[in-house]
Design a protein around this motif. Sequence first.
Motif, PDB file in Angstrom:
ATOM      1  N   PRO A  53       6.059  12.561  -0.948  1.00 21.65           N
ATOM      2  CA  PRO A  53       7.111  11.192  -1.448  1.00 21.65           C
ATOM      3  C   PRO A  53       7.093  10.170  -1.166  1.00 21.65           C
ATOM      4  N   GLN A  54       6.596   8.919  -1.682  1.00 23.37           N
ATOM      5  CA  GLN A  54       6.583   7.467  -0.975  1.00 23.37           C
ATOM      6  C   GLN A  54       5.710   7.870   0.132  1.00 23.37           C
ATOM      7  N   ARG A  55       4.447   8.484   0.108  1.00 20.74           N
ATOM      8  CA  ARG A  55       3.784   8.191   1.138  1.00 20.74           C
ATOM      9  C   ARG A  55       2.691   7.816   0.973  1.00 20.74           C
ATOM     10  N   VAL A  56       1.786   6.991   1.881  1.00 21.28           N
ATOM     11  CA  VAL A  56       0.370   5.919   1.696  1.00 21.28           C
ATOM     12  C   VAL A  56      -0.596   7.164   2.488  1.00 21.28           C
ATOM     13  N   THR A  57      -2.192   7.806   2.166  1.00 21.62           N
ATOM     14  CA  THR A  57      -3.069   8.381   2.972  1.00 21.62           C
ATOM     15  C   THR A  57      -4.335   6.711   3.032  1.00 21.62           C
ATOM     16  N   ALA A  58      -4.392   6.850   4.016  1.00 15.04           N
ATOM     17  CA  ALA A  58      -5.727   5.474   4.426  1.00 15.04           C
ATOM     18  C   ALA A  58      -6.571   5.896   4.591  1.00 15.04           C
ATOM     19  N   ASN A  76       1.625   7.873   6.427  1.00 16.28           N
ATOM     20  CA  ASN A  76       3.480   7.799   7.040  1.00 16.28           C
ATOM     21  C   ASN A  76       3.764   7.368   6.007  1.00 16.28           C
ATOM     22  N   GLN A  77       4.715   8.040   5.760  1.00 15.37           N
ATOM     23  CA  GLN A  77       5.996   7.578   4.639  1.00 15.37           C
ATOM     24  C   GLN A  77       6.798   7.549   4.509  1.00 15.37           C
ATOM     25  N   LEU A  78       7.923   6.632   3.549  1.00 14.31           N
ATOM     26  CA  LEU A  78       9.136   5.877   3.808  1.00 14.31           C
ATOM     27  C   LEU A  78      10.319   7.143   4.598  1.00 14.31           C
ATOM     28  N   GLU A  79      11.591   6.520   4.914  1.00 10.08           N
ATOM     29  CA  GLU A  79      12.026   7.877   5.881  1.00 10.08           C
ATOM     30  C   GLU A  79      12.964   8.516   4.747  1.00 10.08           C
ATOM     31  N   ASN A 111      -6.180   5.178  15.026  1.00  7.41           N
ATOM     32  CA  ASN A 111      -6.157   6.883  13.971  1.00  7.41           C
ATOM     33  C   ASN A 111      -4.904   7.118  13.391  1.00  7.41           C
ATOM     34  N   ALA A 112      -4.461   5.668  12.876  1.00  6.52           N
ATOM     35  CA  ALA A 112      -3.001   6.136  12.434  1.00  6.52           C
ATOM     36  C   ALA A 112      -2.403   4.847  11.298  1.00  6.52           C
ATOM     37  N   VAL A 113      -1.496   5.234  10.497  1.00 12.52           N
ATOM     38  CA  VAL A 113      -0.570   4.156   9.657  1.00 12.52           C
ATOM     39  C   VAL A 113       0.675   3.890   9.653  1.00 12.52           C
ATOM     40  N   GLU A 114       1.135   2.705  10.459  1.00  9.81           N
ATOM     41  CA  GLU A 114       2.447   1.959  10.456  1.00  9.81           C
ATOM     42  C   GLU A 114       3.232   1.764   9.597  1.00  9.81           C
ATOM     43  N   LEU A 115       4.323   2.368  10.015  1.00 13.01           N
ATOM     44  CA  LEU A 115       5.169   1.360   8.279  1.00 13.01           C
ATOM     45  C   LEU A 115       5.590   0.729   9.121  1.00 13.01           C
TER      46      LEU A 115
END
Length: 503
Positions: A53-58, A76-79, A111-115
């Motif tokens: 749900p509302q997630r982005v994978t890079a 990462n994904q929304l709260e 090595n991460a996706v930051e929101l």
Amino acid sequence: MCDNQNAAKARVQALQLDEQSGQLTAVSENLVDGQVQDPLLLRGYELFVPSTPQRVTAFRVSDEPGQPPLSLVGSNQLEEGLQTRMFLMAGPGGQVWLAGRDLRKFRTLANAVELDSGLTAEGIHTQPIRLLEDSAFLTTRTAVSDSTFFTRADREQMQGIWRTAIGSRIVALAPSAGGESLLAITDYGESYRAPFADMQKPGFLVESVSRFRLPDKLASTIDGLVLNDGRPAAWAGLPEPSMWTFTTTGQLEQRWVLPGAPQVPPVTINAGAVFALPGRLHITGLSGGRTAEDYLSAQTQDKQQPWKALVALSETQILAVTAANEFVRVEYRDTPRPQLAELSVTKFPHTIEVSPTAANGYLFAATTDGKLLMMQGGSLEILAEAPLGGAPSAAPRSAGDVVIVEVAGQAAKVFRMQGGLMQTAELPLDGFALAGNPLVVDDGLLVARTDGMLAKLDKAGVPTGVSMSLGQAVQSGPARFGNQIVITGMDGSIYAVDPALRR
């Protein structure tokens, strides 16, 4: 290529094309959390995958020999996990914007996706992000509103520059003081004034007259009504049940706090608006800011029966229908103190699921077993009945000497009140519904469907063969204000209509 493996996982594959044979071969696959329901985005050597749900994978993409085609960077994904459509737009420096529920910004690190904590263009996004120079242009609506907004935002600063409504749901229409303009109250809390003299001209209203603050985290729709003294109003349920009244010049007058969430749409009598709340009937909007005692409903087996419908029987009386099919007649009284007082409680021998309708001193009820009943409004004595040939799909609608009932969503059957419910016509609905009550004109009735088709009936309810189409779906109408007949289009456009249906 992406395909969903199950409800919790989706597979992302890298395919290699053999140019000689034209055959595709999977050379890599990776699993991502959630399901993929929206397009992936490739920018340079970065692949972004939106998933529920509302997630982005890079991923990093490589075509170098000996290197994996896809290397996971992170996700990462929304709260909060409210699922909507997702539209991605990538930018420099590993940035990617997600338009789903609000506009949010992600950034890829080693090595991460930051929101990013910033957000703008709040609401549910309905169209892809459009970029012009440094501005993002976005189309949104809220979860509880049918109005549509167009926003220009600074994508770097995550700040809105301006927002305008491009489709408004109008919840109340009323003539202004002096009768020279039409007041329109929208479900996003703003009031507009449209001069009748400008109705025949194309154009837009760009400035609102007044507005009220919508409750934070609004969980119910905004609806509206017009009080009997001419004041338009809007109302809402949870989390802050309230009614907002406007003056006849369109200015916000007052917020009236409701002691509970409305269970059915309210009705108006001369004293004010009556709401059916859990365990009570409550009247508000009284002149001078006065209050009145609520009518408290009886309990059954230590439980309050919810309300099924409200009908205004007269200028002072209301009929409330409980879930147990009890008809409760209540009257507003000023003396010895302002109050809603019980007149009678009648156990109705038929089951109804759509609201009854009061007209000309009668009460009309469409029952679940396919009957239209005509009752005396005071005593509730059944005077006549007619077969519908199916279950009613909406409350009976009345105008003049005619009652119209939509049956099974397929046809609208027309009955004359005079003579005991004689059927005079059957109008095809073609999968649509009637838009509001019929309107009495000099030589008959106007009837509108939600697809924008208008038809004219004679005074007995028989089709005259005269019809026209507005060319778009409609929210409500037709309605008369002075010498003008108007219909509200689905996008909030207000159309002036000739009663003869001449274009």
